[in-house]
Motif scaffolding. Sequence first.
Motif, PDB file in Angstrom:
ATOM      1  N   ASN A 292     -53.702  -2.411  -8.681  1.00 18.49           N
ATOM      2  CA  ASN A 292     -53.564  -3.249  -9.881  1.00 18.49           C
ATOM      3  C   ASN A 292     -52.167  -3.183 -10.637  1.00 18.49           C
ATOM      4  OD1 ASN A 292     -57.047  -3.465 -11.137  1.00 18.49           O
ATOM      5  ND2 ASN A 292     -56.030  -4.058  -9.263  1.00 18.49           N
ATOM      6  N   TRP A 293     -51.813  -4.166 -11.007  1.00 18.59           N
ATOM      7  CA  TRP A 293     -50.471  -3.848 -11.850  1.00 18.59           C
ATOM      8  C   TRP A 293     -50.656  -4.892 -13.215  1.00 18.59           C
ATOM      9  CZ3 TRP A 293     -45.894  -7.739 -11.758  1.00 18.59           C
ATOM     10  CH2 TRP A 293     -45.031  -7.325 -12.925  1.00 18.59           C
ATOM     11  N   HIS A 294     -50.694  -4.348 -14.256  1.00 20.10           N
ATOM     12  CA  HIS A 294     -50.843  -5.104 -15.693  1.00 20.10           C
ATOM     13  C   HIS A 294     -49.636  -5.432 -16.024  1.00 20.10           C
ATOM     14  CE1 HIS A 294     -55.109  -4.432 -16.796  1.00 20.10           C
ATOM     15  NE2 HIS A 294     -54.885  -3.283 -15.880  1.00 20.10           N
ATOM     16  N   PHE A 295     -49.255  -6.855 -15.775  1.00 19.67           N
ATOM     17  CA  PHE A 295     -48.075  -7.364 -15.915  1.00 19.67           C
ATOM     18  C   PHE A 295     -48.223  -8.063 -17.473  1.00 19.67           C
ATOM     19  CE2 PHE A 295     -50.173 -10.481 -13.622  1.00 19.67           C
ATOM     20  CZ  PHE A 295     -50.247 -11.717 -14.539  1.00 19.67           C
ATOM     21  N   LEU A 296     -49.323  -8.039 -18.154  1.00 20.14           N
ATOM     22  CA  LEU A 296     -49.590  -8.242 -19.557  1.00 20.14           C
ATOM     23  C   LEU A 296     -50.831  -7.452 -19.638  1.00 20.14           C
ATOM     24  CD1 LEU A 296     -49.495 -12.049 -19.406  1.00 20.14           C
ATOM     25  CD2 LEU A 296     -47.667 -10.801 -20.440  1.00 20.14           C
ATOM     26  N   ASN A 297     -50.913  -7.135 -21.178  1.00 13.33           N
ATOM     27  CA  ASN A 297     -52.039  -6.227 -21.527  1.00 13.33           C
ATOM     28  C   ASN A 297     -53.428  -6.594 -20.988  1.00 13.33           C
ATOM     29  OD1 ASN A 297     -52.965  -4.046 -23.229  1.00 13.33           O
ATOM     30  ND2 ASN A 297     -53.813  -5.645 -24.738  1.00 13.33           N
ATOM     31  N   GLU A 298     -53.706  -8.149 -21.029  1.00 17.51           N
ATOM     32  CA  GLU A 298     -55.006  -8.446 -20.865  1.00 17.51           C
ATOM     33  C   GLU A 298     -55.188  -8.838 -19.195  1.00 17.51           C
ATOM     34  OE1 GLU A 298     -53.103  -9.713 -23.141  1.00 17.51           O
ATOM     35  OE2 GLU A 298     -54.369  -9.210 -24.872  1.00 17.51           O
ATOM     36  N   ILE A 299     -53.955  -8.939 -18.598  1.00 24.90           N
ATOM     37  CA  ILE A 299     -53.903  -9.447 -17.093  1.00 24.90           C
ATOM     38  C   ILE A 299     -53.087  -8.822 -16.357  1.00 24.90           C
ATOM     39  CG2 ILE A 299     -53.198 -11.782 -15.775  1.00 24.90           C
ATOM     40  CD1 ILE A 299     -53.280 -13.472 -18.304  1.00 24.90           C
ATOM     41  N   ALA A 300     -53.960  -8.694 -15.064  1.00 23.45           N
ATOM     42  CA  ALA A 300     -53.347  -7.762 -13.849  1.00 23.45           C
ATOM     43  C   ALA A 300     -53.056  -8.473 -12.715  1.00 23.45           C
ATOM     44  CB  ALA A 300     -53.937  -6.553 -13.957  1.00 23.45           C
ATOM     45  N   LEU A 301     -52.433  -8.186 -11.957  1.00 23.27           N
ATOM     46  CA  LEU A 301     -52.521  -8.486 -10.490  1.00 23.27           C
ATOM     47  C   LEU A 301     -53.385  -7.544  -9.698  1.00 23.27           C
ATOM     48  CD1 LEU A 301     -51.319  -9.835  -8.085  1.00 23.27           C
ATOM     49  CD2 LEU A 301     -49.504  -8.024  -7.848  1.00 23.27           C
ATOM     50  N   ASP A 302     -54.207  -8.150  -8.992  1.00 21.12           N
ATOM     51  CA  ASP A 302     -55.266  -7.346  -8.271  1.00 21.12           C
ATOM     52  C   ASP A 302     -55.109  -7.703  -6.910  1.00 21.12           C
ATOM     53  OD1 ASP A 302     -57.587  -6.042  -7.462  1.00 21.12           O
ATOM     54  OD2 ASP A 302     -58.971  -6.922  -8.870  1.00 21.12           O
ATOM     55  N   VAL A 303     -54.796  -6.606  -6.042  1.00 19.40           N
ATOM     56  CA  VAL A 303     -54.609  -6.753  -4.448  1.00 19.40           C
ATOM     57  C   VAL A 303     -55.630  -5.848  -4.054  1.00 19.40           C
ATOM     58  CG1 VAL A 303     -52.944  -6.519  -2.536  1.00 19.40           C
ATOM     59  CG2 VAL A 303     -52.284  -7.347  -4.987  1.00 19.40           C
ATOM     60  N   GLY A 304     -56.177  -5.999  -2.945  1.00 19.61           N
ATOM     61  CA  GLY A 304     -57.257  -5.228  -2.090  1.00 19.61           C
ATOM     62  C   GLY A 304     -57.224  -5.413  -0.656  1.00 19.61           C
ATOM     63  N   LEU A 305     -57.723  -4.287   0.074  1.00 19.69           N
ATOM     64  CA  LEU A 305     -58.012  -4.408   1.418  1.00 19.69           C
ATOM     65  C   LEU A 305     -59.370  -3.810   1.512  1.00 19.69           C
ATOM     66  CD1 LEU A 305     -57.386  -4.819   4.421  1.00 19.69           C
ATOM     67  CD2 LEU A 305     -56.151  -2.434   4.420  1.00 19.69           C
ATOM     68  N   SER A 306     -60.153  -4.659   1.918  1.00 21.61           N
ATOM     69  CA  SER A 306     -61.733  -3.961   2.262  1.00 21.61           C
ATOM     70  C   SER A 306     -62.043  -4.042   3.522  1.00 21.61           C
ATOM     71  CB  SER A 306     -62.579  -5.037   1.478  1.00 21.61           C
ATOM     72  OG  SER A 306     -62.380  -5.031   0.195  1.00 21.61           O
ATOM     73  N   VAL A 307     -63.161  -3.357   4.016  1.00 25.69           N
ATOM     74  CA  VAL A 307     -63.906  -3.236   5.109  1.00 25.69           C
ATOM     75  C   VAL A 307     -65.453  -3.460   4.880  1.00 25.69           C
ATOM     76  CG1 VAL A 307     -64.593  -1.801   7.166  1.00 25.69           C
ATOM     77  CG2 VAL A 307     -62.177  -1.399   6.229  1.00 25.69           C
ATOM     78  N   ILE A 308     -65.922  -4.484   5.366  1.00 26.98           N
ATOM     79  CA  ILE A 308     -67.154  -4.930   5.059  1.00 26.98           C
ATOM     80  C   ILE A 308     -68.014  -4.976   6.296  1.00 26.98           C
ATOM     81  CG2 ILE A 308     -68.690  -6.617   4.156  1.00 26.98           C
ATOM     82  CD1 ILE A 308     -66.380  -7.754   2.468  1.00 26.98           C
ATOM     83  N   ASN A 309     -68.978  -4.142   6.242  1.00 27.26           N
ATOM     84  CA  ASN A 309     -69.737  -3.991   7.530  1.00 27.26           C
ATOM     85  C   ASN A 309     -70.955  -4.743   7.509  1.00 27.26           C
ATOM     86  OD1 ASN A 309     -72.289  -2.024   8.880  1.00 27.26           O
ATOM     87  ND2 ASN A 309     -70.405  -2.482  10.323  1.00 27.26           N
ATOM     88  N   ARG A 310     -71.245  -5.708   8.323  1.00 25.82           N
ATOM     89  CA  ARG A 310     -72.532  -6.565   8.126  1.00 25.82           C
ATOM     90  C   ARG A 310     -73.753  -5.952   8.859  1.00 25.82           C
ATOM     91  NH1 ARG A 310     -73.407 -12.999   8.849  1.00 25.82           N
ATOM     92  NH2 ARG A 310     -75.567 -12.771   9.498  1.00 25.82           N
ATOM     93  N   GLY A 311     -73.547  -4.946   9.745  1.00 22.90           N
ATOM     94  CA  GLY A 311     -74.561  -4.250  10.352  1.00 22.90           C
ATOM     95  C   GLY A 311     -74.480  -4.550  11.788  1.00 22.90           C
TER      96      GLY A 311
END
Length: 218
Positions: free
Chosen positions: A65-84
Amino acid sequence: MKFITSVLLIIMAAANLTAADLDGISYAGIKIGVGHTSQEAPDEQYIDYNISSDQNGFHTEIFFNWHFLNEIALDVGLSVINRGEFRWFVEGVGNFFGTINLYPIDAGVKIKPLASQLSDNYQPWIAGGGSLIVGRGVIEGGSILNPYVYIDRDSESATTLGWWLGAGFDSFVSTTIGLTGSVKYHKMDFGEAIGGYLDHSGYQIAFGIAYILRTNNE
């Protein structure tokens, strides 16, 4: 008793001042939790295959996350979701079993609507954005025609675009460490079936820890 109370008040005040200085920061971390896939039945074209699948599995996310404004941030993520695990039984052919994993790469915006009312010790947020999703189903074993002809490892994969929405909280407990929790919904609808399923959309609940990389004063 008065001494202990005074020390606690000083620590709480210092924590609030420290947290208030963290506006505009950037941080990265990891969250671990569970996921639930909404679709229970396989797609119609695979009904004759007698397919079944788990709907619950583990979920792990690495985020920045990078807050380029006080209330707003860039949100980047990489996930692994296992369905089973998924299971196939094709009459006259054999049976197979394996697992389905989904790998969404998310990019979006996180908004903290109460940033001006609450300290950064506890900040609720809402977020959303787009995803590039890779799905992979791995057949881990099974038998063909008779139980003595055993297959070992095969896989199928597909890629699609999707979107996500989320809500959660951030809590900065020191100048370097933060705690976080989230509930996310990922829309993941593929053009090619993975494990007999096209739609792998679902919810994920996770909690984790973040390392504060930079404050707005640096």
